[in-house]
Design an enzyme around this catalytic site. Structure first.
Site, mmCIF file in Angstrom:
data_model
loop_
_atom_site.group_PDB
_atom_site.id
_atom_site.type_symbol
_atom_site.label_atom_id
_atom_site.label_comp_id
_atom_site.label_asym_id
_atom_site.label_seq_id
_atom_site.Cartn_x
_atom_site.Cartn_y
_atom_site.Cartn_z
ATOM 1 N N LEU A 1 0.835 -1.207 0.000
ATOM 2 C CA LEU A 1 0.000 0.000 0.000
ATOM 3 C C LEU A 1 0.871 1.258 0.000
ATOM 4 C CD1 LEU A 1 -2.830 1.387 0.385
ATOM 5 C CD2 LEU A 1 -2.489 1.155 2.846
ATOM 6 N N SER A 2 1.822 1.344 0.918
ATOM 7 C CA SER A 2 2.618 2.567 1.092
ATOM 8 C C SER A 2 3.445 2.887 -0.135
ATOM 9 C CB SER A 2 3.560 2.428 2.285
ATOM 10 O OG SER A 2 2.827 2.169 3.443
ATOM 11 N N GLU A 3 3.579 4.185 -0.367
ATOM 12 C CA GLU A 3 4.379 4.674 -1.500
ATOM 13 C C GLU A 3 5.281 5.792 -0.998
ATOM 14 O OE1 GLU A 3 1.833 5.831 -4.725
ATOM 15 O OE2 GLU A 3 1.018 3.808 -4.951
ATOM 16 N N PRO A 4 6.256 6.207 -1.826
ATOM 17 C CA PRO A 4 7.142 7.287 -1.379
ATOM 18 C C PRO A 4 6.352 8.522 -0.929
ATOM 19 C CG PRO A 4 8.007 6.286 -3.369
ATOM 20 C CD PRO A 4 6.685 5.632 -3.109
ATOM 21 N N GLY A 31 1.952 7.521 2.572
ATOM 22 C CA GLY A 31 2.117 6.664 3.743
ATOM 23 C C GLY A 31 0.820 6.722 4.538
ATOM 24 N N GLN A 90 12.784 -0.683 46.279
ATOM 25 C CA GLN A 90 11.491 -0.160 45.847
ATOM 26 C C GLN A 90 11.577 0.538 44.484
ATOM 27 O OE1 GLN A 90 9.300 2.981 48.083
ATOM 28 N NE2 GLN A 90 7.918 1.324 48.626
ATOM 29 N N GLU A 108 1.486 -0.077 9.810
ATOM 30 C CA GLU A 108 0.035 -0.354 9.768
ATOM 31 C C GLU A 108 -0.750 0.801 10.415
ATOM 32 O OE1 GLU A 108 -1.174 -4.394 10.107
ATOM 33 O OE2 GLU A 108 0.800 -5.113 9.477
ATOM 34 N N SER A 148 0.609 6.077 15.302
ATOM 35 C CA SER A 148 -0.264 6.322 16.466
ATOM 36 C C SER A 148 -1.257 7.437 16.154
ATOM 37 C CB SER A 148 0.580 6.705 17.683
ATOM 38 O OG SER A 148 1.395 5.611 18.038
HETATM 39 N N1 CAA Z 1 -12.220 0.693 8.181
HETATM 40 C C1 CAA Z 1 -13.093 0.608 7.158
HETATM 41 N N2 CAA Z 1 -13.280 1.608 6.287
HETATM 42 C C2 CAA Z 1 -12.588 2.753 6.472
HETATM 43 C C3 CAA Z 1 -11.650 2.897 7.528
HETATM 44 C C4 CAA Z 1 -11.486 1.810 8.411
HETATM 45 N N3 CAA Z 1 -10.620 1.844 9.423
HETATM 46 N N4 CAA Z 1 -11.088 4.119 7.445
HETATM 47 C C5 CAA Z 1 -11.659 4.725 6.396
HETATM 48 N N5 CAA Z 1 -12.539 3.893 5.809
HETATM 49 C C6 CAA Z 1 -13.395 4.152 4.644
HETATM 50 C C7 CAA Z 1 -14.352 5.292 4.929
HETATM 51 O O1 CAA Z 1 -15.532 4.836 5.547
HETATM 52 C C8 CAA Z 1 -14.597 5.821 3.548
HETATM 53 O O2 CAA Z 1 -15.506 4.998 2.863
HETATM 54 P P1 CAA Z 1 -16.725 5.599 1.990
HETATM 55 O O3 CAA Z 1 -16.122 6.495 0.980
HETATM 56 O O4 CAA Z 1 -17.385 4.396 1.422
HETATM 57 O O5 CAA Z 1 -17.565 6.361 2.952
HETATM 58 C C9 CAA Z 1 -13.265 5.632 2.853
HETATM 59 O O6 CAA Z 1 -12.576 4.602 3.580
HETATM 60 C C10 CAA Z 1 -12.418 6.881 2.832
HETATM 61 O O7 CAA Z 1 -12.248 7.278 4.149
HETATM 62 P P2 CAA Z 1 -11.818 8.725 4.573
HETATM 63 O O8 CAA Z 1 -12.594 9.757 3.819
HETATM 64 O O9 CAA Z 1 -11.895 8.753 6.061
HETATM 65 O O10 CAA Z 1 -10.319 8.777 4.074
HETATM 66 P P3 CAA Z 1 -9.166 9.729 4.528
HETATM 67 O O11 CAA Z 1 -8.311 9.895 3.363
HETATM 68 O O12 CAA Z 1 -9.685 10.915 5.257
HETATM 69 O O13 CAA Z 1 -8.328 8.916 5.658
HETATM 70 C C11 CAA Z 1 -7.247 7.177 6.848
HETATM 71 C C12 CAA Z 1 -8.378 7.614 5.906
HETATM 72 C C13 CAA Z 1 -7.917 6.556 8.054
HETATM 73 C C14 CAA Z 1 -6.336 8.275 7.324
HETATM 74 C C15 CAA Z 1 -6.498 6.146 6.006
HETATM 75 O O14 CAA Z 1 -5.864 6.775 4.899
HETATM 76 C C16 CAA Z 1 -5.479 5.348 6.776
HETATM 77 O O15 CAA Z 1 -5.832 4.420 7.508
HETATM 78 N N6 CAA Z 1 -4.175 5.653 6.584
HETATM 79 C C17 CAA Z 1 -3.106 4.870 7.153
HETATM 80 C C18 CAA Z 1 -2.662 3.829 6.170
HETATM 81 C C19 CAA Z 1 -1.839 2.767 6.818
HETATM 82 O O16 CAA Z 1 -2.200 2.232 7.877
HETATM 83 N N7 CAA Z 1 -0.744 2.420 6.184
HETATM 84 C C20 CAA Z 1 0.074 1.346 6.644
HETATM 85 C C21 CAA Z 1 0.719 0.672 5.482
HETATM 86 S S1 CAA Z 1 0.612 -1.030 5.474
HETATM 87 C C22 CAA Z 1 1.926 -1.609 6.371
HETATM 88 O O17 CAA Z 1 2.499 -0.955 7.190
HETATM 89 C C23 CAA Z 1 2.171 -3.023 6.062
HETATM 90 C C24 CAA Z 1 3.453 -3.631 6.413
HETATM 91 O O18 CAA Z 1 4.142 -4.091 5.546
HETATM 92 C C25 CAA Z 1 3.781 -3.859 7.871
#
Ligand code: CAA
Length: 379
Positions: free
Chosen positions: A125-128, A131, A279, A363, A366
């Protein structure tokens, strides 16, 4: 309400604890120093059923519940968080989404091999420049007849070079924002798919984190998961479960550091008695134990909600937020309890302190967890 683990949960805990001590502990310091992926160990984890714990047995999975998975994650993470993140990504971020949303053909072709641990998966998922702001995907998949042409770069990919199967999130219609994002299964070795540089990290150094480059990679239409435009929802839902796994990892890192500190405090003498009799150390141990117990309750609750098929997005974000803060606090205190010995590799706690930090970042940082929690509270 029943806080007693079942016989099955206790058996999983015992098996994971035994495996961690006998197979992960030997060489863990060297793998961290040399940034060496625990290849043999992860292979054995697959043979023991740790790589597809919650997958239906008909797809070679363990058919277990999420609580079993977090119990195993905690035990393995006490010893080797690099091996456990590999397991967490494979279980939560790859197998879960494939099983829930994949076609029968996709499950037979990919899930069966991922769940058995024959091959590893990665979640891209993540890109430059995307994030925390995951909607800003630049990776693009353009439909050309019976296949897509995939172009773009992914960053910070766990199992980056060790995986064989990659779930890649890409934009299929930029005009639709997050509703124009799709998800594809991509195989290692396809023309135009290049594994980029390996990151030289502070912690979880045994885990292989890479950038990935896709240049005109041909992806068959049948490798898209769900409809076009489903990719963002897929990623968010997948991460809701992934965060339970990382919360369990954080819990394990904290619990591992605490157990080492408790044992050390009973052996190490200062001012004529074991430091556990002072303690200053007792209060540290009390705070560590309390925070770990609270984190465990949040992690178990999130797992339980998922197993009950109730909404768990909010609970998993709370578990990850709190457990990762506990991992950081407890490991810092563990180094302090160990004094000078805590600052050297031999005593393990400095590694656990370095490993803890990533649980506040991957993922979802915080800050992202706080966004998810506050949206849940305010909706
Ligand atoms: N569960 C289900 N649906 C969700 C959700 C959640 N936790 N968060 C958002 N959505 C849905 C919303 O309901 C919305 O859906 P609809 O359009 O159908 O209503 C849609 O997603 C868009 O949501 P937002 O308008 O809230 O989107 P946003 O751009 O404002 O922000 C965010 C969303 C929560 C910030 C999201 O971008 C996010 O979680 N970002 C973090 C990404 C992340 O965790 N990256 C980690 C990379 S993976 C990794 O680390 C793997 C590895 O290798 C270890």
């Amino acid at each position: 309400m029943n806080f007693q683990l079942t016989e099955e949960h206790l058996a999983v805990q015992e098996a994971a604890r035994e495996f961690a001590k006998s197979e992960l502990l030997p060489g863990v310091i060297e793998r961290d120093t040399e940034a060496k992926f625990p290849k043999e160990q992860v292979k054995k984890m697959g043979e023991l059923g740790f790589m597809g714990m919650m997958v239906d047995p008909k797809y070679n999975g363990g058919g277990m519940d999420t609580l079993s998975y977090v119990i195993a994650m905690e035990e393995l993470s006490k010893i080797d968080a690099s091996a456990s993140v590999s397991m967490s990504v494979n279980n939560s971020l790859v197998c879960w989404g494939l099983e829930k949303y994949g076609t029968e053909e996709q499950k037979q072709k990919y899930l069966t091999r991922l769940a058995s641990g024959e091959v590893l998966g990665a979640f891209c998922l993540s890109e430059p420049e995307a994030g925390s702001d995951a909607t800003s995907q630049k990776t693009n998949a353009e439909l050309k007849g019976d296949h897509y042409i995939l172009n773009g770069t992914k960053n910070w990919i766990t199992n980056g070079s060790s995986a064989s199967i990659y779930l890649v999130i890409a934009q299929t219609d930029a005009s639709k924002g997050h509703k124009g994002i799709s998800v594809f299964i991509v195989e290692k070795g396809w023309e135009g798919f290049v594994i980029g540089k390996k990151e030289d990290k502070l912690g979880i150094r045994g885990s292989d984190t890479h950038s990935l480059m896709f240049t005109d990679v041909k992806v068959p239409v049948e490798n898209r998961i769900g409809e076009e435009g489903f990719g963002f929802t897929f990623a968010m839902e997948t991460l809701n479960g992934g965060r339970i796994g990382i919360a369990a990892q954080a819990l394990g890192i904290a619990a591992g550091a605490y157990e080492l500190s408790l044992a050390y405090s009973k052996e190490r003498k200062a001012f004529g008695k074991p430091i556990s009799q002072h303690q200053a150390i007792q209060f540290k141990l009390a705070d560590m134990a309390t925070q770990i117990e609270a984190a465990r309750l949040l992690v178990y609750k999130a797992a339980w909600l998922k197993d009950q098929e109730q909404d768990y997005a909010h609970a998993s974000a709370m578990a990850k937020l709190y457990a990762s803060e506990v991992a950081m606090n407890v490991t810092i205190e563990a180094v302090q309890v160990h004094g000078g010995y805590g600052y050297v590799k031999e005593y393990h706690v400095e590694r656990l302190m370095r490993d803890a930090k990533i649980t506040q970042i991957y993922e979802g940082t915080s800050e992202i967890q706080r966004i998810v929690i506050s949206r849940g509270i305010l909706k």
